[in-house]
Motif scaffolding. Structure first.
Motif, PDB file in Angstrom:
ATOM      1  N   CYS A 113      -4.193   8.809   7.909  1.00 23.33           N
ATOM      2  CA  CYS A 113      -5.123   8.355   6.912  1.00 23.33           C
ATOM      3  C   CYS A 113      -5.473   7.050   7.231  1.00 23.33           C
ATOM      4  N   ASN A 173     -10.482  -1.154   2.271  1.00 27.90           N
ATOM      5  CA  ASN A 173     -10.867  -1.879   1.126  1.00 27.90           C
ATOM      6  C   ASN A 173     -11.926  -2.756   1.710  1.00 27.90           C
ATOM      7  N   TYR A 220       0.733  -1.170   0.042  1.00 29.56           N
ATOM      8  CA  TYR A 220      -0.010   0.086   0.068  1.00 29.56           C
ATOM      9  C   TYR A 220       0.659   1.443   0.079  1.00 29.56           C
ATOM     10  N   LEU A 262      -0.392   3.989  -2.209  1.00 32.91           N
ATOM     11  CA  LEU A 262      -1.845   4.666  -1.495  1.00 32.91           C
ATOM     12  C   LEU A 262      -1.155   5.809  -0.472  1.00 32.91           C
ATOM     13  N   TYR A 263      -0.405   5.063   0.425  1.00 30.34           N
ATOM     14  CA  TYR A 263       0.039   6.353   1.336  1.00 30.34           C
ATOM     15  C   TYR A 263       0.615   7.256   0.957  1.00 30.34           C
ATOM     16  N   ILE A 307      -8.752   6.773   2.253  1.00 32.14           N
ATOM     17  CA  ILE A 307      -8.438   6.233   0.692  1.00 32.14           C
ATOM     18  C   ILE A 307      -9.381   4.954   0.822  1.00 32.14           C
ATOM     19  N   LEU A 338      -6.965   3.526   5.390  1.00 30.91           N
ATOM     20  CA  LEU A 338      -7.146   2.958   4.299  1.00 30.91           C
ATOM     21  C   LEU A 338      -8.364   1.905   4.485  1.00 30.91           C
TER      22      LEU A 338
END
Length: 169
Positions: free
Chosen positions: A123, A127, A92, A95-96, A107, A125
């Motif tokens: 942040c 899914n 990830y 993404l970070y 995200i 994450l």
């Protein structure tokens, strides 16, 4: 605010329809691609609920559908993407980096069909996994995010069950 998040429906919307029909107080549905046309179908079925969606790697003839969007609700910035452009099958880190560059609070991504929540402080994450085709040992899953000016509270839910993983910010 209560947000329902799906990813990777791949043309099978029956479970998503059931979840929407049986979830009270949903203010927004987000679909993270593979297949964005499923989001369009669901939006037509539930016109009283706003929908946001992006395309995924299995979507074709996308027209004007975005690959990613930054949404802002309750003062929180949320990036939505399918994830395939960020190599999420491996790690990830991209993404970070994107979170850092865009200064988002969360995200949302899919692609792996595996539910995941990770909070690194700056942040979250998330899914939601796949409501139609999970790839790990878990069941079909989706996410519910409760959002206000002070908190982001995501919960991953399995179809016909509740709460696999949670994180709060």
């Amino acid at each position: 605010m209560k947000i329902l998040v799906f990813s990777d429906t791949h043309g099978e919307t029956d479970r998503a329809e059931d979840v929407i029909r049986n979830s009270n107080g949903i203010d927004l549905v987000i679909h993270l691609g593979d297949y964005f046309r499923d989001a369009q179908k669901l939006s037509n079925m539930f016109p009283q609920i706003p929908f946001e969606y992006v395309y995924g790697n299995s979507d074709f003839m996308i027209g004007s559908v975005a690959a990613e969007k930054i949404l802002e609700y309750c003062g929180k910035r949320i990036l939505i993407t399918h994830g395939h452009r960020y190599s999420v099958n491996w790690d990830y880190s991209k993404l970070y980096k994107k979170a850092e560059d865009t200064k988002v609070d969360m995200i949302l991504f899919g692609h792996t069909h595996i539910a995941h929540i990770e909070d690194r402080g700056s942040c979250i994450l998330l899914n939601p996994g796949s409501i139609s085709d999970p790839r790990d040992d878990s069941r079909e899953s989706y996410a519910i995010i409760t959002l206000d000016e002070n908190n982001i509270q995501p919960v991953i839910c399995t179809y016909k069950r509740f709460m696999v993983k949670t994180a709060a910010k």
